[in-house]
Design a protein around this motif. Structure first.
Motif, short mmCIF file in Angstrom:
data_model
loop_
_atom_site.label_atom_id
_atom_site.label_comp_id
_atom_site.label_asym_id
_atom_site.label_seq_id
_atom_site.Cartn_x
_atom_site.Cartn_y
_atom_site.Cartn_z
N UNK A 162 0.86 -1.18 0.00
CA UNK A 162 0.00 0.00 0.00
C UNK A 162 0.90 1.24 0.00
N UNK A 163 0.61 2.18 -0.86
CA UNK A 163 1.43 3.38 -0.96
C UNK A 163 1.34 4.19 0.34
N UNK A 164 2.48 4.63 0.83
CA UNK A 164 2.54 5.45 2.05
C UNK A 164 3.06 6.83 1.66
N UNK A 165 2.33 7.87 2.03
CA UNK A 165 2.76 9.23 1.72
C UNK A 165 2.86 10.04 3.01
N UNK A 166 3.69 11.06 2.99
CA UNK A 166 3.83 11.95 4.13
C UNK A 166 3.10 13.25 3.89
N UNK A 167 2.36 13.69 4.89
CA UNK A 167 1.68 14.98 4.82
C UNK A 167 2.63 16.12 5.15
N UNK A 168 3.73 15.79 5.80
CA UNK A 168 4.73 16.79 6.17
C UNK A 168 6.11 16.22 5.85
N UNK A 169 7.15 17.00 6.14
CA UNK A 169 8.52 16.54 5.97
C UNK A 169 9.24 16.66 7.31
N UNK A 170 10.38 15.98 7.42
CA UNK A 170 11.19 16.10 8.63
C UNK A 170 11.54 17.57 8.86
N UNK A 171 11.92 18.27 7.81
CA UNK A 171 12.33 19.67 7.95
C UNK A 171 11.18 20.53 8.44
N UNK A 172 9.97 20.31 7.90
CA UNK A 172 8.84 21.15 8.32
C UNK A 172 8.49 20.89 9.78
#
Length: 294
Positions: A162-172
């Motif tokens: 199942x595709x996993x996406x991030x709503x944010x980034x480590x930097x943010x």
């Protein structure tokens, strides 16, 4: 940040009746719009072995989804996170010089009590000291970062392709803390130590984790109201920075995902799903139908 940082450092298809051993945990919402469906689940970023397996309704939702949206994918961010933290968390002489003199002895006592070097404040910024103490506070109560619920879901999703996406980034996420002024960072740290000394921080950690473990809606709503009404500078700053300012953009991305894909699941920290400025309320403001299932 005080207690909030400690608390925070921290989807379902009901097609069949869950078996007797399945326990509802956290908060679960069904979001519909654009002729599509998303299940929104509240997680905590630390856990206990007894938290698993998750309620079958959550695992069914994941299995039926084309995409799992998380704040970040914790199974793929470890190297990136370590490098980013080392880079961003390094302090400066100006920040060190801004530490209130009265704070020094109390901070040293806390650091020595957890086995950290007394020189740590000369190496990392105050917000990183708060995060370090938060991890220790959770660990004292037995909670483990490697048993975080978001990490568990990410592993399940990858195992099912199942595709996993991030709503944010480590930097943010690091920017949430790093853009605070030096004075505000020291105030947050000072109030964190006060809440630890009084025992309030442990009470709040237990309130959040116990509320999540029982899916206790009344207890969780009461906790959100308590934080919203807390007039201490640390709580007001972090209510805005950790939650309110992130919830709107998070809701925008979830709305976009709901538009694109027929059946999806999102799992974010529980505190994003409760309170007046929550992600569910932001989604409702967009005209989407949001039902709280538990």
């Amino acid at each position: 940040m005080a207690r909030r940082m400690i608390v925070i450092l921290l989807a379902a298809f009901s097609l069949l009746t869950a078996p007797a051993w399945a326990v509802e945990r956290g908060a679960l919402f069904k979001v519909t719009g654009h002729d599509h469906t998303m299940y929104l689940f509240g997680t905590i970023h630390v856990g206990l072995p007894e938290f698993f397996p998750l309620d079958e309704s959550v695992t069914r939702a994941l299995a039926a989804s084309s995409t799992l949206a998380l704040e970040i994918d914790p199974t793929e961010q470890s190297t990136e996170l370590t490098a980013a933290v080392q880079r961003v968390a390094a302090t400066t002489p100006a920040i060190v010089a801004a530490m209130p003199p009265a704070l020094g002895p109390r901070l040293t006592r806390h650091l020595e009590a957890v086995g950290a070097p007394a020189t740590l404040p000369t190496k990392v910024k105050p917000w990183m000291l708060v995060m370090t103490l938060a991890v220790v506070e959770y660990a004292k109560l037995g909670y483990r970062p490697d048993l975080g619920v978001d990490a568990h879901l990410a592993k399940l999703a990858h195992g099912q392709n199942i595709k996993v996406i991030g709503l944010e980034t480590v930097e943010s996420q690091l920017d949430v803390f790093d853009h605070l002024s030096a004075a505000d960072q020291w105030t947050i740290l000072d109030e964190t130590l006060e809440s630890m000394d009084s025992g309030e921080s442990k009470d709040d950690v237990r309130a959040l984790t116990d509320g999540w473990a029982r899916a206790d809606q009344a207890a969780l709503d009461a906790l959100a109201l308590k934080f919203e009404n807390d007039q201490r500078l640390s709580s007001q700053i972090m209510q805005r920075r950790l939650l309110t300012e992130r919830n709107g953009p998070m809701a925008d991305k979830l709305d976009g995902l709901l538009t694109r894909e027929k059946t999806t699941m999102a799992a974010v920290g529980l505190m994003h799903l409760i309170g007046k400025d929550s992600v569910p309320n932001c989604l409702r403001a967009k005209g989407l139908k949001v039902e709280r299932m538990y």
